[in-house]
Design a protein around this motif. Structure first.
Motif, PDB file in Angstrom:
ATOM      1  N   ILE A 127       0.839  -1.203   0.000  1.00 29.17           N
ATOM      2  CA  ILE A 127       0.000   0.000   0.000  1.00 29.17           C
ATOM      3  C   ILE A 127       0.869   1.245   0.000  1.00 29.17           C
ATOM      4  CG2 ILE A 127      -1.634   1.355   1.380  1.00 29.17           C
ATOM      5  CD1 ILE A 127      -2.848  -1.342   2.294  1.00 29.17           C
ATOM      6  N   ALA A 128       1.907   1.251   0.851  1.00 29.93           N
ATOM      7  CA  ALA A 128       2.783   2.418   0.951  1.00 29.93           C
ATOM      8  C   ALA A 128       3.540   2.674  -0.349  1.00 29.93           C
ATOM      9  CB  ALA A 128       3.773   2.225   2.100  1.00 29.93           C
ATOM     10  N   ALA A 129       3.826   1.599  -1.088  1.00 30.34           N
ATOM     11  CA  ALA A 129       4.577   1.727  -2.328  1.00 30.34           C
ATOM     12  C   ALA A 129       3.681   1.968  -3.538  1.00 30.34           C
ATOM     13  CB  ALA A 129       5.424   0.479  -2.559  1.00 30.34           C
ATOM     14  N   ALA A 130       2.400   2.109  -3.301  1.00 29.63           N
ATOM     15  CA  ALA A 130       1.447   2.215  -4.409  1.00 29.63           C
ATOM     16  C   ALA A 130       1.725   3.432  -5.274  1.00 29.63           C
ATOM     17  CB  ALA A 130       0.020   2.281  -3.863  1.00 29.63           C
ATOM     18  N   GLY A 131       1.618   3.231  -6.580  1.00 32.13           N
ATOM     19  CA  GLY A 131       1.744   4.333  -7.518  1.00 32.13           C
ATOM     20  C   GLY A 131       0.397   4.717  -8.089  1.00 32.13           C
ATOM     21  N   ALA A 132      -0.673   4.333  -7.423  1.00 36.73           N
ATOM     22  CA  ALA A 132      -2.029   4.643  -7.874  1.00 36.73           C
ATOM     23  C   ALA A 132      -2.766   5.372  -6.763  1.00 36.73           C
ATOM     24  CB  ALA A 132      -2.775   3.365  -8.251  1.00 36.73           C
ATOM     25  N   ALA A 133      -3.712   6.207  -7.150  1.00 38.97           N
ATOM     26  CA  ALA A 133      -4.471   6.975  -6.167  1.00 38.97           C
ATOM     27  C   ALA A 133      -5.547   6.143  -5.492  1.00 38.97           C
ATOM     28  CB  ALA A 133      -5.107   8.191  -6.844  1.00 38.97           C
TER      29      ALA A 133
END
Length: 245
Positions: A127-133
């Motif tokens: 989740i922390a590394a997510a590149g999506a909103a």
């Protein structure tokens, strides 16, 4: 988990907006939970949401990842349950683990104490590394798991299908009808899942009907994204020994 007004997910098929991309770690994305009983078609809904731009965090995949050979949870399981849970190729012998881990309450609790923290840490890392909103957490046992249900979801999508249709789908995957029925009975009921749902998706029809519903859900997630401020998450409960899945 939120208890918002349930919506009928029928709407326009073509959307004009997409979720914006964010720099990994720059902002807490909108968290959405996706769940549904076995055979409901939840994975198809996850794929449709991914096509819209959501990042999918797959709880089943994470549960497999954290017990791969060499991972801390794998090492801890072998220390607790013995070399008998290791297959000839060095991987985890899942049936062998199940045979000893579910033999009694103490063993079941030990399994949860080893695996749930590892699953939670990896989930938070993704989740922390997510590149999506918008991040969709695909969690089959959302209702059954206190740990999984403790995150501050902005929405909870529940996928449903009639019991007989789900049985037919599972038989088509190679299960016997009795085995399929037993697996369904071991999960939460439709009523229990509806209690936590903000969006219900009916997967009793064809793919076109499902796509129209997911389009409508996605449009609502974009509206939520515009104003959502994530609350502080509740402390993750201590594992009760329930099986991660």
């Amino acid at each position: 988990m939120p208890r918002q007004e349930k919506m009928s997910a029928n709407g326009p098929r073509t959307l004009s907006r997409a979720a914006g991309k964010v720099r990994p770690g720059s902002i807490r994305p909108v968290l959405v939970a996706l769940t549904g009983g076995i055979g409901s078609g939840k994975s198809t809904v996850a794929s449709l949401l991914a096509a819209h731009g959501a990042l999918i965090v797959d709880a089943d995949a994470i549960a497999r990842l954290v017990v791969e050979p060499g991972m801390p949870a794998f090492v801890a399981l072998v220390e607790r349950f013995g070399e008998g849970i290791v297959a000839a190729d060095g991987t985890l012998d899942r049936p062998g683990l199940a045979a000893v881990a579910f033999a009694d309450d103490e063993s079941r609790k030990a399994l949860g104490e080893i695996t749930w923290p590892a699953i939670g840490e990896e989930t938070e890392r993704q989740i922390a590394a997510a590149g999506a909103a918008i991040v969709v957490c695909d969690i089959p046992l959302l209702v059954e798991s206190k740990a999984a249900g403790s995150r501050p979801y902005a929405a909870v999508i529940v996928v449903e299908a009639p019991r007989e249709l789900r049985l037919d789908r599972l038989v088509g995957r190679g299960l016997t009808r009795d085995d399929a029925a037993a697996r369904m009975a071991a999960q939460a009921t439709d009523e229990q899942r509806r209690e936590v749902a903000t969006h219900l998706v009916d997967n009793a029809g064809d793919l076109d009907a499902l796509e129209r519903q997911v389009d409508h859900v996605w449009a609502d997630l974009l509206r939520i994204q515009e104003t959502w401020v994530p609350p502080e998450p509740d402390p993750v409960p201590e594992p009760a020994g329930d099986s991660p899945a």
